[in-house]
Scaffold this motif. Structure first.
Motif, PDB file in Angstrom:
ATOM      1  N   LYS A   4       2.279  -2.732   7.466  1.00 21.23           N
ATOM      2  CA  LYS A   4       1.518  -3.989   7.484  1.00 21.23           C
ATOM      3  C   LYS A   4       0.028  -3.706   7.358  1.00 21.23           C
ATOM      4  CE  LYS A   4       5.077  -6.651   8.530  1.00 21.23           C
ATOM      5  NZ  LYS A   4       5.617  -7.657   7.723  1.00 21.23           N
ATOM      6  N   ASN A   5      -0.672  -4.569   6.629  1.00 20.40           N
ATOM      7  CA  ASN A   5      -2.114  -4.473   6.473  1.00 20.40           C
ATOM      8  C   ASN A   5      -2.760  -5.367   7.521  1.00 20.40           C
ATOM      9  OD1 ASN A   5      -4.800  -4.587   5.679  1.00 20.40           O
ATOM     10  ND2 ASN A   5      -4.283  -4.525   3.498  1.00 20.40           N
ATOM     11  N   LEU A   6      -3.586  -4.811   8.372  1.00 19.62           N
ATOM     12  CA  LEU A   6      -4.202  -5.574   9.454  1.00 19.62           C
ATOM     13  C   LEU A   6      -5.243  -6.578   8.966  1.00 19.62           C
ATOM     14  CD1 LEU A   6      -4.700  -2.709  12.044  1.00 19.62           C
ATOM     15  CD2 LEU A   6      -2.896  -4.433  12.009  1.00 19.62           C
ATOM     16  N   PHE A   7      -5.782  -6.381   7.780  1.00 21.44           N
ATOM     17  CA  PHE A   7      -6.872  -7.218   7.297  1.00 21.44           C
ATOM     18  C   PHE A   7      -6.436  -8.276   6.296  1.00 21.44           C
ATOM     19  CE2 PHE A   7      -8.673  -3.052   8.418  1.00 21.44           C
ATOM     20  CZ  PHE A   7      -9.456  -3.458   9.481  1.00 21.44           C
ATOM     21  N   ASN A  58      22.367  17.348   0.679  1.00 24.51           N
ATOM     22  CA  ASN A  58      21.445  16.220   0.591  1.00 24.51           C
ATOM     23  C   ASN A  58      20.213  16.581  -0.215  1.00 24.51           C
ATOM     24  OD1 ASN A  58      19.306  17.170   2.469  1.00 24.51           O
ATOM     25  ND2 ASN A  58      20.958  17.034   3.962  1.00 24.51           N
ATOM     26  N   GLU A  59      19.649  15.571  -0.811  1.00 23.03           N
ATOM     27  CA  GLU A  59      18.436  15.669  -1.627  1.00 23.03           C
ATOM     28  C   GLU A  59      17.581  14.457  -1.295  1.00 23.03           C
ATOM     29  OE1 GLU A  59      17.451  17.910  -3.922  1.00 23.03           O
ATOM     30  OE2 GLU A  59      19.260  19.129  -4.035  1.00 23.03           O
ATOM     31  N   HIS A  60      16.296  14.550  -1.573  1.00 19.50           N
ATOM     32  CA  HIS A  60      15.441  13.367  -1.410  1.00 19.50           C
ATOM     33  C   HIS A  60      14.401  13.331  -2.522  1.00 19.50           C
ATOM     34  CE1 HIS A  60      13.194  16.449   0.814  1.00 19.50           C
ATOM     35  NE2 HIS A  60      12.125  15.789   0.458  1.00 19.50           N
ATOM     36  N   SER A  61      14.004  12.119  -2.830  1.00 22.36           N
ATOM     37  CA  SER A  61      13.032  11.905  -3.898  1.00 22.36           C
ATOM     38  C   SER A  61      11.626  12.206  -3.399  1.00 22.36           C
ATOM     39  CB  SER A  61      13.088  10.451  -4.355  1.00 22.36           C
ATOM     40  OG  SER A  61      12.582   9.603  -3.329  1.00 22.36           O
ATOM     41  N   THR A  62      10.681  12.154  -4.315  1.00 19.43           N
ATOM     42  CA  THR A  62       9.277  12.231  -3.923  1.00 19.43           C
ATOM     43  C   THR A  62       8.907  10.915  -3.246  1.00 19.43           C
ATOM     44  OG1 THR A  62       8.575  11.405  -6.073  1.00 19.43           O
ATOM     45  CG2 THR A  62       8.624  13.795  -5.786  1.00 19.43           C
ATOM     46  N   VAL A  63       7.901  10.944  -2.409  1.00 23.50           N
ATOM     47  CA  VAL A  63       7.407   9.737  -1.744  1.00 23.50           C
ATOM     48  C   VAL A  63       6.445   9.047  -2.700  1.00 23.50           C
ATOM     49  CG1 VAL A  63       6.076   8.859   0.210  1.00 23.50           C
ATOM     50  CG2 VAL A  63       7.645  10.777   0.538  1.00 23.50           C
ATOM     51  N   LYS A  64       6.633   7.764  -2.897  1.00 23.55           N
ATOM     52  CA  LYS A  64       5.735   6.970  -3.735  1.00 23.55           C
ATOM     53  C   LYS A  64       4.815   6.174  -2.811  1.00 23.55           C
ATOM     54  CE  LYS A  64       7.501   8.297  -7.593  1.00 23.55           C
ATOM     55  NZ  LYS A  64       6.750   9.125  -8.510  1.00 23.55           N
ATOM     56  N   LYS A  65       3.587   6.597  -2.722  1.00 22.58           N
ATOM     57  CA  LYS A  65       2.624   6.007  -1.787  1.00 22.58           C
ATOM     58  C   LYS A  65       2.282   4.567  -2.149  1.00 22.58           C
ATOM     59  CE  LYS A  65       1.703   9.562   0.883  1.00 22.58           C
ATOM     60  NZ  LYS A  65       1.961   9.552   2.277  1.00 22.58           N
ATOM     61  N   LYS A  66       2.267   3.718  -1.136  1.00 16.10           N
ATOM     62  CA  LYS A  66       1.809   2.329  -1.229  1.00 16.10           C
ATOM     63  C   LYS A  66       2.402   1.577  -2.416  1.00 16.10           C
ATOM     64  CE  LYS A  66      -2.430   3.314   1.198  1.00 16.10           C
ATOM     65  NZ  LYS A  66      -3.875   3.232   1.248  1.00 16.10           N
ATOM     66  N   LYS A  76      -2.653 -10.611   4.619  1.00 19.50           N
ATOM     67  CA  LYS A  76      -1.247 -10.977   4.802  1.00 19.50           C
ATOM     68  C   LYS A  76      -0.300  -9.924   4.228  1.00 19.50           C
ATOM     69  CE  LYS A  76      -1.477 -15.998   4.738  1.00 19.50           C
ATOM     70  NZ  LYS A  76      -1.017 -17.196   4.019  1.00 19.50           N
ATOM     71  N   GLY A  77      -0.766  -9.173   3.247  1.00 20.01           N
ATOM     72  CA  GLY A  77       0.088  -8.240   2.520  1.00 20.01           C
ATOM     73  C   GLY A  77       0.407  -6.971   3.286  1.00 20.01           C
ATOM     74  N   GLY A  78       0.871  -6.025   2.560  1.00 20.12           N
ATOM     75  CA  GLY A  78       1.219  -4.726   3.098  1.00 20.12           C
ATOM     76  C   GLY A  78       1.847  -3.907   2.001  1.00 20.12           C
ATOM     77  N   SER A  79       2.282  -2.725   2.353  1.00 22.62           N
ATOM     78  CA  SER A  79       2.890  -1.852   1.358  1.00 22.62           C
ATOM     79  C   SER A  79       3.992  -1.036   2.019  1.00 22.62           C
ATOM     80  CB  SER A  79       1.831  -0.926   0.747  1.00 22.62           C
ATOM     81  OG  SER A  79       1.340  -0.045   1.731  1.00 22.62           O
ATOM     82  N   SER A  80       4.437  -0.048   1.300  1.00 26.04           N
ATOM     83  CA  SER A  80       5.470   0.847   1.796  1.00 26.04           C
ATOM     84  C   SER A  80       5.285   2.184   1.096  1.00 26.04           C
ATOM     85  CB  SER A  80       6.843   0.260   1.478  1.00 26.04           C
ATOM     86  OG  SER A  80       7.836   0.943   2.175  1.00 26.04           O
ATOM     87  N   ASP A  81       5.802   3.245   1.687  1.00 26.25           N
ATOM     88  CA  ASP A  81       5.800   4.577   1.077  1.00 26.25           C
ATOM     89  C   ASP A  81       7.259   4.989   0.896  1.00 26.25           C
ATOM     90  OD1 ASP A  81       3.015   4.609   1.321  1.00 26.25           O
ATOM     91  OD2 ASP A  81       3.064   5.662   3.229  1.00 26.25           O
ATOM     92  N   PRO A  82       7.946   4.408  -0.096  1.00 24.40           N
ATOM     93  CA  PRO A  82       9.397   4.616  -0.206  1.00 24.40           C
ATOM     94  C   PRO A  82       9.782   6.029  -0.631  1.00 24.40           C
ATOM     95  CG  PRO A  82       8.594   3.319  -2.042  1.00 24.40           C
ATOM     96  CD  PRO A  82       7.438   3.503  -1.111  1.00 24.40           C
ATOM     97  N   VAL A  83      10.927   6.456  -0.105  1.00 28.16           N
ATOM     98  CA  VAL A  83      11.571   7.709  -0.463  1.00 28.16           C
ATOM     99  C   VAL A  83      13.076   7.426  -0.418  1.00 28.16           C
ATOM    100  CG1 VAL A  83      11.585   8.558   1.923  1.00 28.16           C
ATOM    101  CG2 VAL A  83      11.740  10.185   0.047  1.00 28.16           C
ATOM    102  N   VAL A  84      13.845   8.029  -1.319  1.00 28.90           N
ATOM    103  CA  VAL A  84      15.295   7.831  -1.356  1.00 28.90           C
ATOM    104  C   VAL A  84      15.961   9.146  -0.991  1.00 28.90           C
ATOM    105  CG1 VAL A  84      17.275   7.251  -2.815  1.00 28.90           C
ATOM    106  CG2 VAL A  84      15.110   6.043  -3.121  1.00 28.90           C
ATOM    107  N   ARG A  85      16.961   9.064  -0.109  1.00 29.44           N
ATOM    108  CA  ARG A  85      17.704  10.253   0.301  1.00 29.44           C
ATOM    109  C   ARG A  85      19.156  10.094  -0.126  1.00 29.44           C
ATOM    110  NH1 ARG A  85      18.204  13.215   6.138  1.00 29.44           N
ATOM    111  NH2 ARG A  85      20.168  14.241   5.645  1.00 29.44           N
TER     112      ARG A  85
END
Length: 125
Positions: free
Chosen positions: A82-85, A103-111, A87-96
């Motif tokens: 959540k963005n404090l300033f 097991n394997e995991h993807s790279t993290v995609k920032k924001k 209404k929006g926000g983002s995520s740093d998704p990764v898939v496992r």
């Protein structure tokens, strides 16, 4: 009575709870991840067998022993940071991926709520 319970179930289903459309509603909340899968035979994973077993009827046209996964993209993912300033926000998704103890995991995609991965994984099965 029974009629009241039946009516309550129908109202829950219409709202997206208790079966029916619940899975579709949950998918909308979390977003979508697109994958391409292929189950193939990889000769590098074959265990050498004695001549007696190779000639037996147990081998039928080389069974698949690898799951190939191509992670394409995510779309409409849930805001996790959540963005404090605003209404929006983002995520740093990764898939496992977990398959047969591997097991394997993807790279993290920032924001990103709509990440593009285009990453390839091969999991032995």
């Amino acid at each position: 009575g029974p009629k009241e319970a039946d009516g309550k179930k129908r109202r829950q289903a219409a709202k997206g709870g208790g079966g029916g459309g619940g899975e579709e509603t949950a998918a909308r909340r979390r977003g979508r991840v697109d994958l391409a899968l292929r189950w193939v035979h990889n000769p590098k994973l074959v265990v050498p067998l004695p001549c007696e077993l190779e000639a037996s009827e147990l081998h039928f046209d080389r069974p698949a022993n690898e799951l190939q996964v191509f992670l394409v993209r995510g779309a409409g993912l849930k805001v996790m940071d959540k963005n404090l300033f605003s209404k929006g926000g983002s995520s740093d998704p990764v898939v496992r991926f977990d398959c047969c103890g591997e097991n394997e995991h993807s790279t993290v995609k920032k924001k990103s709520l709509n990440p593009e991965w285009a990453e390839y994984f091969a999991l032995p099965v």
